[in-house]
Design an enzyme around this catalytic site. Structure first.
Site, PDB file in Angstrom:
ATOM      1  N   LYS A  51       0.810  -1.209   0.000  1.00 48.71           N
ATOM      2  CA  LYS A  51       0.000   0.000   0.000  1.00 48.71           C
ATOM      3  C   LYS A  51       0.849   1.267   0.000  1.00 48.71           C
ATOM      4  O   LYS A  51       0.364   2.346   0.364  1.00 48.71           O
ATOM      5  CB  LYS A  51      -0.950  -0.007   1.204  1.00 48.71           C
ATOM      6  CG  LYS A  51      -1.956  -1.152   1.162  1.00 48.71           C
ATOM      7  CD  LYS A  51      -2.945  -1.093   2.312  1.00 48.71           C
ATOM      8  CE  LYS A  51      -3.958  -2.229   2.212  1.00 48.71           C
ATOM      9  NZ  LYS A  51      -4.957  -2.191   3.312  1.00 48.71           N
ATOM     10  N   ILE A  62       4.032  -4.324  20.274  1.00 47.56           N
ATOM     11  CA  ILE A  62       2.789  -4.545  21.008  1.00 47.56           C
ATOM     12  C   ILE A  62       2.323  -5.990  20.870  1.00 47.56           C
ATOM     13  O   ILE A  62       1.719  -6.550  21.786  1.00 47.56           O
ATOM     14  CB  ILE A  62       1.685  -3.596  20.503  1.00 47.56           C
ATOM     15  CG1 ILE A  62       2.153  -2.134  20.569  1.00 47.56           C
ATOM     16  CG2 ILE A  62       0.400  -3.796  21.271  1.00 47.56           C
ATOM     17  CD1 ILE A  62       2.475  -1.654  21.971  1.00 47.56           C
ATOM     18  N   GLU A 119       5.671  -9.483  38.944  1.00 44.84           N
ATOM     19  CA  GLU A 119       4.793 -10.631  39.107  1.00 44.84           C
ATOM     20  C   GLU A 119       5.633 -11.892  39.249  1.00 44.84           C
ATOM     21  O   GLU A 119       6.861 -11.850  39.106  1.00 44.84           O
ATOM     22  CB  GLU A 119       3.829 -10.750  37.923  1.00 44.84           C
ATOM     23  CG  GLU A 119       4.518 -10.940  36.588  1.00 44.84           C
ATOM     24  CD  GLU A 119       3.554 -10.836  35.402  1.00 44.84           C
ATOM     25  OE1 GLU A 119       2.427 -10.333  35.572  1.00 44.84           O
ATOM     26  OE2 GLU A 119       3.941 -11.268  34.307  1.00 44.84           O
ATOM     27  N   HIS A 157       0.857 -14.380  31.900  1.00 47.00           N
ATOM     28  CA  HIS A 157       1.949 -14.109  30.981  1.00 47.00           C
ATOM     29  C   HIS A 157       2.796 -15.353  30.751  1.00 47.00           C
ATOM     30  O   HIS A 157       2.924 -16.198  31.620  1.00 47.00           O
ATOM     31  CB  HIS A 157       2.854 -12.997  31.522  1.00 47.00           C
ATOM     32  CG  HIS A 157       2.220 -11.648  31.476  1.00 47.00           C
ATOM     33  ND1 HIS A 157       2.535 -10.639  32.361  1.00 47.00           N
ATOM     34  CD2 HIS A 157       1.280 -11.114  30.660  1.00 47.00           C
ATOM     35  CE1 HIS A 157       1.830  -9.561  32.088  1.00 47.00           C
ATOM     36  NE2 HIS A 157       1.063  -9.828  31.062  1.00 47.00           N
TER      37      HIS A 157
END
Length: 297
Positions: free
Chosen positions: A43, A96, A212, A250
């Site tokens: 594109k 991300i 964590e 996770h």
């Protein structure tokens, strides 16, 4: 000041023409981030609401001066996208995408360290980074973060990142930069990377760290806090009630062989001088108390 990104950061979105990339790319631009380009070889020459699309990151950098990249593409293509960004000339890469294969993460992590030491990688599987009022790269809602410091935040958990920002905002406490490093086994940016930057930043007066269960990153951060940090640190460790041997949310949050427990991490942080909240709200209250005691807000 802010760490890693600020109002001068120019971002190219790899995946801007996809639905998620478009949504968050435009949201980040609306926040005030300089989203200057997108890439898609099929594109090239088009645009997304005025943001030009280039075939490659290198072309985007040459035409727009982009110095950061945000990757919003499916997991199988992330390895190539990270290397394209590094070779294209950007210095800060935010991934991300979740579900990136661990062997891919290890490969491009080491490739960047060896061949592109100037490049800082954040993620994969992270919410991104926000310097409130200046720059927002990723999926953090800008309205929950108050600008103006004096607190820096670094977190493995996306959801708890958002809660920390909002807890502080409700109390009128601002943030210099909030970094979501992600919870995958091979994060591009570590707790220590962020703690080091916050320690050197004159506008960051105190740091909130959210960890964590699983791995040893929090224990390593505790050593850094003990030996190198002069600024107060408040921490919270998620997963106190996690069953042994279970993965919690996770890919990196798994306790095995008696290592990586919440109790061990809490003990290490407290021994290093950090104040540890028993829940996210208490951690926020501890930070607000420190800020108010020092007259930073």
């Amino acid at each position: 000041m802010s760490i890693f990104v600020d109002e001068n950061t120019k971002v190219v979105y790899q995946g801007l023409t996809g639905s998620q990339g478009r949504y968050y790319g435009l949201l980040n631009r609306d926040y005030g981030t300089q989203v200057v380009a997108g890439t898609n070889p099929k594109k090239a020459g088009t645009d997304v609401e005025g943001i030009p699309i280039f075939a490659t990151v290198a072309e985007a950098v040459a035409e727009t001066g982009a110095n950061a990249s945000c990757i919003f593409i499916p997991a199988p293509g992330v390895k190539d996208a990270v290397i394209e960004a590094a070779e294209g000339g950007v210095e800060f890469i935010v991934v991300i995408t979740e579900g990136v294969p661990m062997h891919d993460e290890a490969w491009f992590f080491n490739k960047l360290k060896r061949d592109f030491p100037r490049v800082q990688l954040l993620g994969p599987n992270c919410p991104g980074i926000i310097s409130p009022g200046k720059c927002n790269i990723g999926i953090t809602a800008g309205h929950i973060a108050k600008p103006g410091g004096p607190v820096g935040i670094v977190s493995r958990s996306g959801t708890l990142t958002y809660q920390a920002l909002y807890e502080l905002k409700l109390q009128g406490v601002g943030v210099t930069t909030c970094v979501g490093i992600g919870g995958d086994p091979v994060p591009g940016t570590s707790f220590i990377d962020c703690l080091e930057r916050f320690e050197a930043d004159p506008e960051t007066k105190a740091v909130m760290m959210i960890g964590e269960i699983g791995g040893t990153a929090e224990e390593e951060a505790a050593e850094f806090i003990r030996d190198k940090m002069t600024k107060p640190v408040v921490a919270y460790i998620a997963g106190v009630t996690a069953p042994a041997g279970k993965k919690m949310g996770h890919a990196g949050a798994i306790v095995s062989g008696g290592k990586g427990t919440a109790q061990g991490k809490i003990a290490a942080l407290e021994a290093a001088g950090a104040k540890v909240g028993q829940n996210p709200t208490e951690a926020g209250e501890l930070m607000v108390q420190i800020v108010r005691e020092h007259g930073w807000s």
